[in-house]
Write an enzyme that holds these catalytic residues in place. Sequence first.
Site, mmCIF file in Angstrom:
data_model
loop_
_atom_site.group_PDB
_atom_site.id
_atom_site.type_symbol
_atom_site.label_atom_id
_atom_site.label_comp_id
_atom_site.label_asym_id
_atom_site.label_seq_id
_atom_site.Cartn_x
_atom_site.Cartn_y
_atom_site.Cartn_z
ATOM 1 N N SER A 1 -1.656 5.109 4.033
ATOM 2 C CA SER A 1 -1.052 3.843 4.479
ATOM 3 C C SER A 1 -1.283 2.731 3.460
ATOM 4 O O SER A 1 -2.250 2.753 2.692
ATOM 5 C CB SER A 1 -1.658 3.418 5.822
ATOM 6 O OG SER A 1 -1.378 4.366 6.815
ATOM 7 N N GLN A 2 -0.392 1.736 3.521
ATOM 8 C CA GLN A 2 -0.519 0.537 2.676
ATOM 9 C C GLN A 2 -1.823 -0.192 3.045
ATOM 10 O O GLN A 2 -2.150 -0.301 4.236
ATOM 11 C CB GLN A 2 0.683 -0.357 2.972
ATOM 12 C CG GLN A 2 0.718 -1.622 2.169
ATOM 13 C CD GLN A 2 1.875 -2.543 2.601
ATOM 14 O OE1 GLN A 2 2.604 -2.237 3.540
ATOM 15 N NE2 GLN A 2 2.002 -3.649 1.918
#
Length: 218
Positions: free
Chosen positions: A65-66
Amino acid sequence: MLKDTYKDKGKRNRLVEELITMGIQSTSVLKAIQHVPRHFFFPKDFADKAYENIAFPIDKKQTISQPYTVAKQTELLDIQTGEKVLEIGTGSGYQAAVLKVMGVHLHTIETIPTLHQKAKILFSKLGLTINAVLGDGSLGLPELAPFDKIIITAGAPELKENLLKQLKIGGKIVAPVGSLDVQKMILIHRIGDNEYTETDHGNFNFVPLTGFNGWTIT
Ligand code: SAM
């Protein structure tokens, strides 16, 4: 060999500054992001991209994930030391490491065997005591419930009661819920036996949650 250099630490400081400009305020979350070497969880050949504020493909068509998303979901959960937390969607193990360094008792479940195995080995190399489970997290982890906090890191079509009931009263779950293309970040607070409050924290885009209460991907 896992090496964390001054240059890596410098890149993490800059990432933390970027997250602050994006609205992340929790000191404990920012400290955890500052502390965890994201490049350990990144595909080796692309480790130079580990401190860009982007999601990135890992193995088996999944993503790490970012950093903003990791920070946002973690901040929404209002994590306290000593809490019992369930993460659904281990993936690279990065979000799990961020939660662990915040002092929780962490259980994380992953459905893809190679990702589960890789994360498990990495946790052990890094000395992170995390219970990594292989299985269908769309069902939660009823045998270890109830949890103070639950985080889903894959896009869910909806949140079923079986999962909400795995929260302690007073507990919270954060999850991206919606279509395959776009999901709303939903925070649900269990305030009574059958009483919940729900708030919406904007649009995100995750890989799908699969399994019994997830999407069927053909
Ligand atoms: N938390 C991860 C990280 O820090 O790298 C990112 C997770 S990635 C966006 C979503 C993960 O959820 C994938 O690894 C995927 O295999 C996993 N997943 C999807 N459906 C699942 C299910 N039913 N049970 C457990 N894991 C699932």
